[in-house]
Scaffold this motif. Structure first.
Motif, PDB file in Angstrom:
ATOM      1  N   LEU A  12      46.417  47.324  42.323  1.00 22.19           N
ATOM      2  CA  LEU A  12      45.140  47.120  41.631  1.00 22.19           C
ATOM      3  C   LEU A  12      44.985  48.113  40.476  1.00 22.19           C
ATOM      4  O   LEU A  12      44.562  47.741  39.376  1.00 22.19           O
ATOM      5  N   ARG A  13      45.341  49.366  40.722  1.00 22.21           N
ATOM      6  CA  ARG A  13      45.212  50.371  39.670  1.00 22.21           C
ATOM      7  C   ARG A  13      46.252  50.171  38.579  1.00 22.21           C
ATOM      8  O   ARG A  13      45.981  50.437  37.395  1.00 22.21           O
ATOM      9  N   TRP A  14      47.445  49.735  38.938  1.00 15.82           N
ATOM     10  CA  TRP A  14      48.479  49.467  37.926  1.00 15.82           C
ATOM     11  C   TRP A  14      48.003  48.377  36.976  1.00 15.82           C
ATOM     12  O   TRP A  14      48.077  48.518  35.742  1.00 15.82           O
ATOM     13  N   VAL A  15      47.541  47.250  37.520  1.00 15.98           N
ATOM     14  CA  VAL A  15      47.102  46.147  36.676  1.00 15.98           C
ATOM     15  C   VAL A  15      45.887  46.550  35.849  1.00 15.98           C
ATOM     16  O   VAL A  15      45.758  46.152  34.687  1.00 15.98           O
ATOM     17  N   GLN A  16      45.007  47.347  36.431  1.00 10.11           N
ATOM     18  CA  GLN A  16      43.845  47.820  35.683  1.00 10.11           C
ATOM     19  C   GLN A  16      44.269  48.587  34.437  1.00 10.11           C
ATOM     20  O   GLN A  16      43.640  48.482  33.371  1.00 10.11           O
ATOM     21  N   ARG A  17      45.363  49.330  34.546  1.00  4.19           N
ATOM     22  CA  ARG A  17      45.809  50.177  33.431  1.00  4.19           C
ATOM     23  C   ARG A  17      46.826  49.487  32.537  1.00  4.19           C
ATOM     24  O   ARG A  17      46.764  49.621  31.306  1.00  4.19           O
ATOM     25  N   TRP A  18      47.756  48.735  33.132  1.00  7.43           N
ATOM     26  CA  TRP A  18      48.883  48.229  32.363  1.00  7.43           C
ATOM     27  C   TRP A  18      49.078  46.714  32.435  1.00  7.43           C
ATOM     28  O   TRP A  18      50.039  46.196  31.858  1.00  7.43           O
ATOM     29  N   GLY A  19      48.215  45.997  33.117  1.00  2.44           N
ATOM     30  CA  GLY A  19      48.372  44.557  33.198  1.00  2.44           C
ATOM     31  C   GLY A  19      47.986  43.855  31.904  1.00  2.44           C
ATOM     32  O   GLY A  19      47.256  44.411  31.069  1.00  2.44           O
ATOM     33  N   TRP A  20      48.458  42.632  31.728  1.00  4.88           N
ATOM     34  CA  TRP A  20      48.138  41.876  30.502  1.00  4.88           C
ATOM     35  C   TRP A  20      46.673  41.450  30.494  1.00  4.88           C
ATOM     36  O   TRP A  20      46.118  41.139  29.438  1.00  4.88           O
ATOM     37  N   ARG A  21      46.058  41.408  31.644  1.00  7.24           N
ATOM     38  CA  ARG A  21      44.608  41.260  31.771  1.00  7.24           C
ATOM     39  C   ARG A  21      44.202  42.019  33.030  1.00  7.24           C
ATOM     40  O   ARG A  21      45.055  42.426  33.832  1.00  7.24           O
ATOM     41  N   ARG A  22      42.923  42.201  33.218  1.00 10.16           N
ATOM     42  CA  ARG A  22      42.447  42.898  34.404  1.00 10.16           C
ATOM     43  C   ARG A  22      42.155  41.908  35.525  1.00 10.16           C
ATOM     44  O   ARG A  22      41.884  40.728  35.275  1.00 10.16           O
ATOM     45  N   HIS A  23      42.203  42.410  36.754  1.00  9.98           N
ATOM     46  CA  HIS A  23      41.814  41.594  37.896  1.00  9.98           C
ATOM     47  C   HIS A  23      40.331  41.237  37.817  1.00  9.98           C
ATOM     48  O   HIS A  23      39.503  42.049  37.370  1.00  9.98           O
ATOM     49  N   THR A  24      39.997  40.063  38.292  1.00 13.14           N
ATOM     50  CA  THR A  24      38.597  39.725  38.499  1.00 13.14           C
ATOM     51  C   THR A  24      38.155  40.279  39.853  1.00 13.14           C
ATOM     52  O   THR A  24      38.983  40.678  40.684  1.00 13.14           O
ATOM     53  N   GLU A  25      36.852  40.281  40.096  1.00  8.87           N
ATOM     54  CA  GLU A  25      36.348  40.752  41.379  1.00  8.87           C
ATOM     55  C   GLU A  25      36.866  39.871  42.522  1.00  8.87           C
ATOM     56  O   GLU A  25      37.224  40.386  43.595  1.00  8.87           O
ATOM     57  N   VAL A  26      36.937  38.577  42.299  1.00  5.38           N
ATOM     58  CA  VAL A  26      37.472  37.674  43.326  1.00  5.38           C
ATOM     59  C   VAL A  26      38.901  38.064  43.683  1.00  5.38           C
ATOM     60  O   VAL A  26      39.286  38.077  44.864  1.00  5.38           O
ATOM     61  N   GLU A  27      39.704  38.399  42.685  1.00  5.60           N
ATOM     62  CA  GLU A  27      41.097  38.761  42.931  1.00  5.60           C
ATOM     63  C   GLU A  27      41.203  40.088  43.688  1.00  5.60           C
ATOM     64  O   GLU A  27      42.075  40.253  44.554  1.00  5.60           O
ATOM     65  N   LYS A  28      40.339  41.030  43.378  1.00  5.72           N
ATOM     66  CA  LYS A  28      40.354  42.303  44.103  1.00  5.72           C
ATOM     67  C   LYS A  28      39.965  42.103  45.560  1.00  5.72           C
ATOM     68  O   LYS A  28      40.595  42.669  46.470  1.00  5.72           O
ATOM     69  N   VAL A  29      38.926  41.294  45.783  1.00  2.00           N
ATOM     70  CA  VAL A  29      38.486  41.026  47.151  1.00  2.00           C
ATOM     71  C   VAL A  29      39.576  40.291  47.923  1.00  2.00           C
ATOM     72  O   VAL A  29      39.865  40.608  49.084  1.00  2.00           O
ATOM     73  N   ALA A  30      40.215  39.312  47.282  1.00  2.00           N
ATOM     74  CA  ALA A  30      41.275  38.550  47.935  1.00  2.00           C
ATOM     75  C   ALA A  30      42.467  39.444  48.287  1.00  2.00           C
ATOM     76  O   ALA A  30      43.068  39.301  49.361  1.00  2.00           O
ATOM     77  N   THR A  31      42.804  40.367  47.390  1.00  2.00           N
ATOM     78  CA  THR A  31      43.900  41.297  47.666  1.00  2.00           C
ATOM     79  C   THR A  31      43.608  42.131  48.904  1.00  2.00           C
ATOM     80  O   THR A  31      44.454  42.277  49.798  1.00  2.00           O
ATOM     81  N   ALA A  32      42.404  42.671  48.982  1.00  2.00           N
ATOM     82  CA  ALA A  32      42.018  43.457  50.157  1.00  2.00           C
ATOM     83  C   ALA A  32      42.026  42.590  51.406  1.00  2.00           C
ATOM     84  O   ALA A  32      42.512  43.023  52.471  1.00  2.00           O
ATOM     85  N   ASN A  33      41.526  41.365  51.313  1.00  2.00           N
ATOM     86  CA  ASN A  33      41.479  40.493  52.479  1.00  2.00           C
ATOM     87  C   ASN A  33      42.866  40.087  52.948  1.00  2.00           C
ATOM     88  O   ASN A  33      43.117  39.950  54.152  1.00  2.00           O
ATOM     89  N   TYR A  34      43.776  39.875  51.986  1.00  2.00           N
ATOM     90  CA  TYR A  34      45.153  39.534  52.372  1.00  2.00           C
ATOM     91  C   TYR A  34      45.767  40.670  53.196  1.00  2.00           C
ATOM     92  O   TYR A  34      46.351  40.433  54.266  1.00  2.00           O
ATOM     93  N   TYR A  35      45.627  41.896  52.723  1.00  2.00           N
ATOM     94  CA  TYR A  35      46.236  43.006  53.455  1.00  2.00           C
ATOM     95  C   TYR A  35      45.452  43.376  54.710  1.00  2.00           C
ATOM     96  O   TYR A  35      46.016  43.923  55.659  1.00  2.00           O
ATOM     97  N   ARG A  36      44.170  43.059  54.743  1.00  2.00           N
ATOM     98  CA  ARG A  36      43.438  43.213  55.989  1.00  2.00           C
ATOM     99  C   ARG A  36      44.037  42.298  57.065  1.00  2.00           C
ATOM    100  O   ARG A  36      44.244  42.720  58.198  1.00  2.00           O
ATOM    101  N   GLU A  37      44.333  41.075  56.672  1.00  2.00           N
ATOM    102  CA  GLU A  37      44.931  40.145  57.639  1.00  2.00           C
ATOM    103  C   GLU A  37      46.324  40.595  58.043  1.00  2.00           C
ATOM    104  O   GLU A  37      46.689  40.544  59.223  1.00  2.00           O
TER     105      GLU A  37
END
Length: 309
Positions: free
Chosen positions: A134-159
């Motif tokens: 999340l921090r890498w993409v925030q700094r160096w990604g071609w676009r930033r994550h949306t809030e939905v994408e951040k929540v989904a990332t956390a939920n994926y690893y929670r599972e």
């Protein structure tokens, strides 16, 4: 719902998939969303970030020392790197309920059960999978994550963490960040074993494209410039100069500008096809990846051990 790349005129809309993902529910569609992020939107960024996340785990002495004691990351660095990535990728590619996904999780848990790993350390490693990309993409990604994408990332690893039997998993992506920062502030420290594993991983990383096109010393300096000062200090590495840091940052930002103007990826990235994965040119069976110690090679010290890991 199928994540697509419709065309606007003769060229796919670079931001269409972002908007399509934003319409999904991260509570129920987190696997689909994270699969699209890893395979279509940010495949290179997430792969690089997860590789760099390894260094953070080495800077926690209880983790770095254990990895050094097993000899896997110092004597068979390429294979251990490949096995870790392929097991995780198999889960993501197939899902948690698919036979191959379940086999990958079972293989991961079998390996973890062979060692004395605390729940706290396993939970911290899980945090690195969420926070570092999340921090890498925030700094160096071609676009930033949306809030939905951040929540989904956390939920994926929670599972994933629940399937690993990890307890007290953070609830949100911000909770993952807070736990990671607090754990590092308390536990980061130098250990010879952690440094040895970091050195082996750094040497391997200099052989990956495009790093292999530059002299090894230059590639090594570039990679170290991507690590923050607390991490460098914990691993005992010298701090790169400001010009080197600025050059590394500028190179990644320039790449983001180029990627932003590229055609939309329509074929998902597969880690198995990555030139950095080299141990299985004829394919692999996830049930045969990793280590198979007959007994735990590391003495158990009676810590708060994860019952599933």
């Amino acid at each position: 719902m199928s994540i697509t790349a419709p065309t606007t005129g003769i060229r796919p809309d670079r931001y269409h998939r972002r908007d399509e993902l934003a319409a999904l529910d991260p509570a129920t569609d987190h696997v689909e969303i994270y699969r699209a992020l890893s395979g279509l939107e940010f495949p290179w960024d997430i792969q690089q970030a997860l590789s760099m996340a390894l260094f953070r785990t080495y800077a926690v002495p209880s983790i770095g020392r254990l990895l050094a004691d097993t000899g896997e990351f110092t004597e068979r660095t390429q294979k251990r790197y490949d096995d870790t990535g392929l097991i995780l990728d198999t889960v993501l590619a197939n899902g948690f309920e698919h036979a191959e996904g379940r086999a990958a999780i079972r293989r991961m848990n079998q390996m973890h059960r062979s060692y004395d790993i605390s729940n706290d350390d396993l939970r911290y490693v899980l945090c690195t999978f969420v926070v570092v990309p999340l921090r890498w993409v925030q700094r160096w990604g071609w676009r930033r994550h949306t809030e939905v994408e951040k929540v989904a990332t956390a939920n994926y690893y929670r599972e994933l963490g629940k399937h690993m039997g990890i307890r007290d998993i953070p609830e949100t992506w911000r909770d993952f960040e807070n736990l990671l920062d607090a754990y590092e502030a308390e536990h980061f420290g130098y250990d010879p074993g952690g440094r040895a594993v970091a050195d082996a991983t750094l040497d391997l990383a200099t052989t990956f494209p495009p790093n292999d096109r530059a002299p090894r010393a230059l590639s090594r300096a570039f990679l170290l410039a991507l690590l923050d000062e607390p991490l460098l200090d914990a691993l005992g590495y010298p701090f790169p100069s400001k010009p080197v840091r600025m050059a590394a940052d500028a190179a990644l930002r320039a790449r983001a500008v180029v990627v932003r103007r590229m055609q939309v990826r329509t074929e998902p990235f597969s880690l198995e096809q990555s030139p950095s994965i080299r141990s299985y040119p004829d394919g692999f069976d996830v049930r045969e990846l990793g280590t198979f110690p007959a007994t735990c090679p590391v003495p158990h010290g009676g810590r708060d051990r994860n019952p599933a890991g």
